[in-house]
Scaffold this motif. Structure first.
Motif, PDB file in Angstrom:
ATOM      1  N   GLN A  50       0.836  -1.201   0.000  1.00 45.86           N
ATOM      2  CA  GLN A  50       0.000   0.000   0.000  1.00 45.86           C
ATOM      3  C   GLN A  50       0.876   1.259   0.000  1.00 45.86           C
ATOM      4  O   GLN A  50       0.591   2.218  -0.712  1.00 45.86           O
ATOM      5  CB  GLN A  50      -0.917  -0.010   1.218  1.00 45.86           C
ATOM      6  CG  GLN A  50      -1.879   1.165   1.262  1.00 45.86           C
ATOM      7  CD  GLN A  50      -2.764   1.131   2.506  1.00 45.86           C
ATOM      8  OE1 GLN A  50      -2.591   0.280   3.378  1.00 45.86           O
ATOM      9  NE2 GLN A  50      -3.695   2.045   2.582  1.00 45.86           N
ATOM     10  N   SER A  51       1.938   1.257   0.790  1.00 49.58           N
ATOM     11  CA  SER A  51       2.854   2.396   0.811  1.00 49.58           C
ATOM     12  C   SER A  51       3.504   2.603  -0.542  1.00 49.58           C
ATOM     13  O   SER A  51       3.658   3.731  -1.007  1.00 49.58           O
ATOM     14  CB  SER A  51       3.931   2.199   1.881  1.00 49.58           C
ATOM     15  OG  SER A  51       3.372   2.215   3.168  1.00 49.58           O
ATOM     16  N   GLU A  54       0.881   4.050  -2.848  1.00 47.08           N
ATOM     17  CA  GLU A  54       0.683   5.463  -2.520  1.00 47.08           C
ATOM     18  C   GLU A  54       1.867   6.304  -2.992  1.00 47.08           C
ATOM     19  O   GLU A  54       1.689   7.405  -3.528  1.00 47.08           O
ATOM     20  CB  GLU A  54       0.510   5.607  -1.004  1.00 47.08           C
ATOM     21  CG  GLU A  54       0.151   7.004  -0.567  1.00 47.08           C
ATOM     22  CD  GLU A  54      -0.067   7.086   0.943  1.00 47.08           C
ATOM     23  OE1 GLU A  54       0.120   8.190   1.471  1.00 47.08           O
ATOM     24  OE2 GLU A  54      -0.407   6.071   1.562  1.00 47.08           O
ATOM     25  N   ALA A  55       3.074   5.776  -2.824  1.00 49.57           N
ATOM     26  CA  ALA A  55       4.262   6.495  -3.290  1.00 49.57           C
ATOM     27  C   ALA A  55       4.235   6.643  -4.806  1.00 49.57           C
ATOM     28  O   ALA A  55       4.593   7.697  -5.342  1.00 49.57           O
ATOM     29  CB  ALA A  55       5.526   5.771  -2.845  1.00 49.57           C
TER      30      ALA A  55
END
Length: 173
Positions: A50-51, A54-55
């Motif tokens: 998820q990170s 998002e990045a």
């Protein structure tokens, strides 16, 4: 030798029994530990995924903002160049107008000065003529009264000519 053969058997050593105990522990409690550990690792992997997503999204947004900022910068530079060009044109036009106006005023002042000089010359000439006429009339009157000779008449004319500057000062006062 038999004793040596028995002493080399693995179950005699304490390390063998420790290994057996660890294997039993893993079999008995491995499932209970592996499932939560797997869930923990899966949740951690999901959070990392998820990170990363998002990045990647933030990177795409930042690149879009960079492209937009570059376009706006280019537009601002173009507008600034246009404004600067118009300002230069306006300054040149204003300078030309001011120069033409200054020349026109200078010519007008020159004409006025010339007219004043001509008027002063005409006035001076009129005053000189008037003074000369007055002196001539006075000399004539005196000559007629006295009935002068030619020598006396010449002396009176010389005297009248010498009196012309005094006549100007009397008229000016």
């Amino acid at each position: 030798m038999e004793n040596e053969a028995l002493s080399s058997a693995p179950w005699i050593h304490g390390a063998f029994w420790v290994l057996v105990a660890v294997l039993i522990f893993i079999v008995a409690f491995g499932a209970r530990i592996a499932v939560p550990l797997g869930k923990l690792l899966d949740s951690r992997a999901a959070a990392v995924r998820q990170s990363l997503d998002e990045a990647a999204q933030l990177k795409a947004e930042a690149e879009a903002m960079l492209v937009d900022a570059r376009k706006k910068r280019a537009q601002a530079l173009a507008e600034a160049k246009d404004i600067l060009a118009r300002a230069h044109e306006e300054a040149a036009r204003a300078a030309a107008e001011l120069t033409a106006e200054a020349e026109m005023r200078a010519r007008a002042r020159e004409r006025m000065a010339e007219e004043r000089i001509q008027a002063a010359q005409a006035s001076a000439i009129a005053e000189v003529r008037s003074a000369a006429v007055d002196v001539a009339i006075a000399a004539t009157v005196q000559a007629l009264r006295d009935g002068l000779t030619a020598a006396e008449d010449g002396r009176l004319v010389d005297h009248a000519i010498a009196e012309v500057p005094n006549a100007f000062t009397r008229r000016a006062a």
